[in-house]
Write a protein that holds these residues in place. Structure first.
Motif, short mmCIF file in Angstrom:
data_model
loop_
_atom_site.label_atom_id
_atom_site.label_comp_id
_atom_site.label_asym_id
_atom_site.label_seq_id
_atom_site.Cartn_x
_atom_site.Cartn_y
_atom_site.Cartn_z
N LEU A 203 -34.63 -49.67 34.13
CA LEU A 203 -34.41 -48.90 35.37
C LEU A 203 -34.88 -48.71 36.14
N GLY A 204 -36.60 -48.36 36.74
CA GLY A 204 -36.57 -48.33 37.90
C GLY A 204 -37.27 -49.70 37.58
N HIS A 205 -38.27 -49.66 38.88
CA HIS A 205 -39.63 -50.94 39.17
C HIS A 205 -38.43 -52.33 39.04
N VAL A 206 -37.05 -52.09 39.42
CA VAL A 206 -36.38 -53.34 39.84
C VAL A 206 -36.56 -54.03 41.58
N GLU A 207 -37.18 -53.79 41.81
CA GLU A 207 -37.21 -53.84 43.18
C GLU A 207 -37.45 -55.12 43.21
N ARG A 208 -37.67 -56.11 42.61
CA ARG A 208 -37.87 -57.64 42.38
C ARG A 208 -36.51 -58.28 42.05
N TRP A 209 -34.90 -57.56 41.58
CA TRP A 209 -33.70 -57.68 41.46
C TRP A 209 -33.26 -57.67 42.03
N LEU A 210 -33.09 -56.39 43.20
CA LEU A 210 -32.43 -55.25 44.18
C LEU A 210 -32.79 -56.72 45.12
N LYS A 211 -33.95 -57.36 45.44
CA LYS A 211 -33.74 -57.87 47.20
C LYS A 211 -33.20 -59.08 47.09
N ILE A 212 -32.73 -59.66 45.97
CA ILE A 212 -32.50 -60.80 45.57
C ILE A 212 -30.55 -60.56 45.83
N PRO A 213 -29.79 -61.76 47.34
CA PRO A 213 -28.38 -61.38 47.47
C PRO A 213 -27.72 -61.30 45.79
N GLY A 214 -26.89 -60.65 45.54
CA GLY A 214 -25.81 -61.08 44.41
C GLY A 214 -26.49 -60.08 43.34
N TYR A 215 -27.70 -59.27 43.27
CA TYR A 215 -28.19 -57.91 42.90
C TYR A 215 -28.18 -56.59 43.55
N GLU A 216 -28.66 -56.95 44.90
CA GLU A 216 -28.34 -55.54 45.80
C GLU A 216 -27.98 -54.38 45.06
N HIS A 217 -25.98 -55.05 45.03
CA HIS A 217 -24.76 -53.91 44.48
C HIS A 217 -25.23 -53.67 43.37
N LEU A 218 -26.50 -53.39 42.29
CA LEU A 218 -26.53 -52.63 40.83
C LEU A 218 -27.66 -51.54 41.56
N GLY A 219 -28.51 -51.58 42.95
CA GLY A 219 -29.42 -50.16 43.28
C GLY A 219 -28.57 -48.74 43.32
N HIS A 233 -40.30 -47.30 50.08
CA HIS A 233 -40.76 -48.13 49.76
C HIS A 233 -38.82 -48.63 49.22
N ASP A 234 -39.07 -49.97 49.24
CA ASP A 234 -37.57 -50.62 49.15
C ASP A 234 -37.00 -50.33 47.14
N PRO A 235 -35.44 -50.66 47.62
CA PRO A 235 -35.10 -49.56 46.23
C PRO A 235 -35.71 -50.13 45.39
N ASN A 236 -35.40 -49.45 43.83
CA ASN A 236 -36.43 -50.15 42.93
C ASN A 236 -35.78 -49.02 42.02
N THR A 237 -34.50 -48.54 41.96
CA THR A 237 -33.94 -47.89 40.86
C THR A 237 -32.39 -48.86 40.39
N LEU A 238 -32.64 -48.73 39.40
CA LEU A 238 -30.51 -49.35 38.79
C LEU A 238 -29.86 -48.22 38.95
N ILE A 239 -28.77 -48.09 39.13
CA ILE A 239 -28.01 -46.79 39.08
C ILE A 239 -27.73 -46.75 37.72
N ALA A 240 -28.14 -45.46 37.11
CA ALA A 240 -28.34 -44.97 35.82
C ALA A 240 -26.76 -45.16 35.38
N ASN A 241 -26.76 -45.87 34.10
CA ASN A 241 -25.27 -46.21 33.24
C ASN A 241 -24.11 -46.52 34.24
N ASP A 242 -24.27 -47.51 35.09
CA ASP A 242 -23.27 -48.28 35.58
C ASP A 242 -23.30 -49.43 34.63
N PRO A 243 -22.51 -49.93 34.48
CA PRO A 243 -21.24 -50.94 33.25
C PRO A 243 -22.33 -52.37 34.06
N ALA A 244 -22.44 -51.94 35.07
CA ALA A 244 -22.14 -53.75 35.51
C ALA A 244 -24.57 -54.08 35.45
#
Length: 579
Positions: A203-219, A233-244
């Motif tokens: 859920l949290g601490h996923v900033e290294r994913w969200l900064k990569i093109p193709g994953y930023e929409h999940l934040g 702080h860079d975006p660090n959290t997935l959208i809770a309960n988001d299907p993607a």
């Protein structure tokens, strides 16, 4: 004169019965598998029939307290007698015998030991995502030492440093653990009596994913966020309960979980800083944070359950509330974490225990955000976790070694912190033995007190080496007594540097580097506290830091992979570039 004995962890009871016993150079051992003899006593022992054995091991219903307890007797005929209820108890008894032989290789004291652990699950967690991924050789060494201290659980904290198929863009520059390496580590752990447990933050601490093109929409957010009114702080959290986002989490767990045989899975979900500040804001305003958060945790827990494993998650202090506890799945394990002597493990853990949940306590080594460690804070934290964990019947004790701020702590500090935790989760809140620490971590008894002294300077003097190192040279020191404190700390560091006991060459290099970096921090603090700024002193500090950065990079590669080194070095470069 009676022979002294120093063991790590300290046994529950140890009685010296008088005199000492000469042991043969090669001990013959009966009643236990040859593999256990090999990994505990090594070349010092060999399997034998009971009629010819120097060490007789046997199982008995009254052989010890609990599944891991044992009774060890030295003296008489046979020379050594060991009883336990289970083969695991016999393993730990032989582990104790191995430590006795380290201190007394030829003549050992006659004794009786009755021993058992304070907690059934005794673990260490090593951060391999911020930013240091150890080599396999380093991990093998760590596992062997953990087993010698009677730890039985290992987690590698993972955000992005596992080679997930289909996600190469995220981890390609991080030198990640591969599936084959994780399986190999799992096998090595199993031979040592340690369970490797999968760990992936979900859920949290996923900033290294969200900064990569193709994953930023999940934040939850698509921009940097101001945290606590203090830093961006860079975006660090997935959208809770988001299907993607949940599909990504499921994919990661489906790949990671089969490589670790442990029956638990740590799904993280701590510190979701962005949650409620972006795309989930409306849902949280409608349903409440507790419903949105626990719904996400429960869904991820179901993915774990599908693999026949049990989920666990980091229970943040601010989330230890009845409304959250009431909505958690019945099989999830809250990991009650906190890293100082004031952490209320019992108060927070009781909230979950009273609902029938299994609870673990999770203190920390207090090595992160440090150059020299925080020994006194660590030991107060570990002792309280042991005491209050026992009070609430916690099943597990997980000591955490984090890598915040570039994982700049040197390997000897990591080993010391994990060893202190091994003492606490087996021996409870009994006093620490610095002699045993030095002997059984470094092979040098005097190293224990030296390491604790190094880690006590910040608290003794009232300084923060890494904070002063990170501060701009142009910012005046914010304490009127900063110069005097820096001078006092530097004097202590110089004395310790001169008194470092003879030890392994690489350990010595790492520790002298830690001392040198801390002394440079003292020098920077003194320059910042003296106005006007002296250009020549500033230039000299910058030159010294450049040399120490070179050594930081060299030492990193002795035990760790290249991935993450540039991110770690950048912390020093920021200080260097404002000399």
């Amino acid at each position: 004169m009676a022979l002294a004995l120093h063991l790590l962890p300290t046994p529950r009871t140890l009685e010296l019965t008088g005199g000492d016993v000469a042991l043969p150079a090669a001990l013959s051992v009966s009643g236990v598998d040859a593999e256990i003899i090999a990994v505990t006593l090594g070349a010092r022992a060999r399997p034998a029939d009971a009629a010819k054995a120097d060490v007789i091991c046997s199982l008995a219903s009254d052989g010890g307290d609990g599944d891991e307890g044992y009774r060890l007797r030295i003296g008489g005929t046979p020379l050594v007698t060991i009883t336990a209820r289970t083969p695991t108890g016999l393993r730990w008894a032989l582990t104790t015998l191995a430590q006795i032989l380290v201190e007394h290789p030829e003549r050992v004291p006659a004794l009786r030991i009755d021993d058992a652990p304070a907690f059934p699950i005794r673990g260490a967690m090593l951060d391999i995502s911020r930013d240091r991924v150890p080599t396999m050789a380093s991990l093998h060494e760590l596992v062997a030492k953990m087993a010698s201290w009677k730890l039985n659980h290992l987690q590698l904290y993972t955000e992005h440093t596992f080679a997930y198929a289909g996600h190469e863009a995220v981890w390609h520059a991080s030198s990640p653990m591969t599936p084959d390496e994780m399986r190999e580590l799992d096998r090595i752990c199993a031979t040592r009596g340690i369970t490797l447990t999968a760990n992936q933050n979900c859920l949290g601490h996923v900033e290294r994913w969200l900064k990569i093109p193709g994953y930023e929409h999940l934040g939850e957010l698509d921009r940097v966020n101001l945290l606590f009114g203090a830093w961006f702080h860079d975006p660090n959290t997935l959208i809770a309960n988001d299907p993607a986002g949940l599909a990504l989490v499921k994919d990661l767990l489906d790949q990671l979980l089969p490589t670790c045989s442990g029956g638990y899975v740590n799904i993280g979900c701590d510190e979701p800083f962005d949650l409620g500040h972006g795309k989930s804001k409306a849902a949280i305003e409608k349903d409440g944070f507790h419903h949105v958060y626990t719904r996400h945790v429960s869904t991820v827990a179901s993915y774990v359950r599908a693999h026949g494993k049990r989920p666990m998650y980091w229970s943040d202090a601010e989330h230890a509330k009845p409304e959250i506890a009431a909505l958690l799945p019945a099989d999830i394990v809250p990991l009650v974490w906190g890293y100082d002597g004031g952490t209320e493990f019992a108060k927070r853990g009781r909230l979950f225990r009273d609902r029938g949940l299994e609870v673990w306590v999770c203190p920390g080594t207090n090595n992160w955000w440090s150059l020299t460690s925080r020994s006194q804070t660590r030991r107060a934290n570990l002792a309280r976790a042991a005491r209050e964990g026992a009070e609430i019947g916690a099943k597990g004790f997980l000591n955490t070694e984090w890598g915040d701020a570039g994982h700049r702590q040197q390997w000897p500090l990591t080993l010391t912190g994990i060893a202190d935790g091994a003492h606490s989760c087996w021996s409870g809140d009994r006093p620490f033995d610095d002699h045993a620490l030095g002997l059984h971590v470094f092979g040098v008894p005097a190293m224990g007190a030296w390491m604790i002294a190094l880690g006590s300077i910040e608290s003794d003097v009232g300084v923060n080496f890494l904070g002063d190192m990170n501060a701009s040279i142009f910012d005046a020191a914010d304490r009127p007594d900063a110069v005097a404190k820096a001078q006092a700390a530097d004097a202590k560091l110089a004395a310790l540097d001169a008194a470092l006991p003879a030890c392994d060459a690489l350990i010595e290099r790492e520790l002298r580097h830690a001392v040198a970096m801390a002394r440079l921090s003292c020098a920077r603090s003194q320059v910042r506290g003296t106005m006007p700024l002296d250009i020549d002193k500033r230039r000299a500090i910058g030159t010294s830091l450049a040399e120490l950065l070179r050594e930081h990079r060299q030492l990193w590669l002795k035990r760790s992979r290249y991935g993450g080194l540039e991110q770690s070095s950048d912390h020093y470069k920021r200080a260097l570039n404002c000399w």
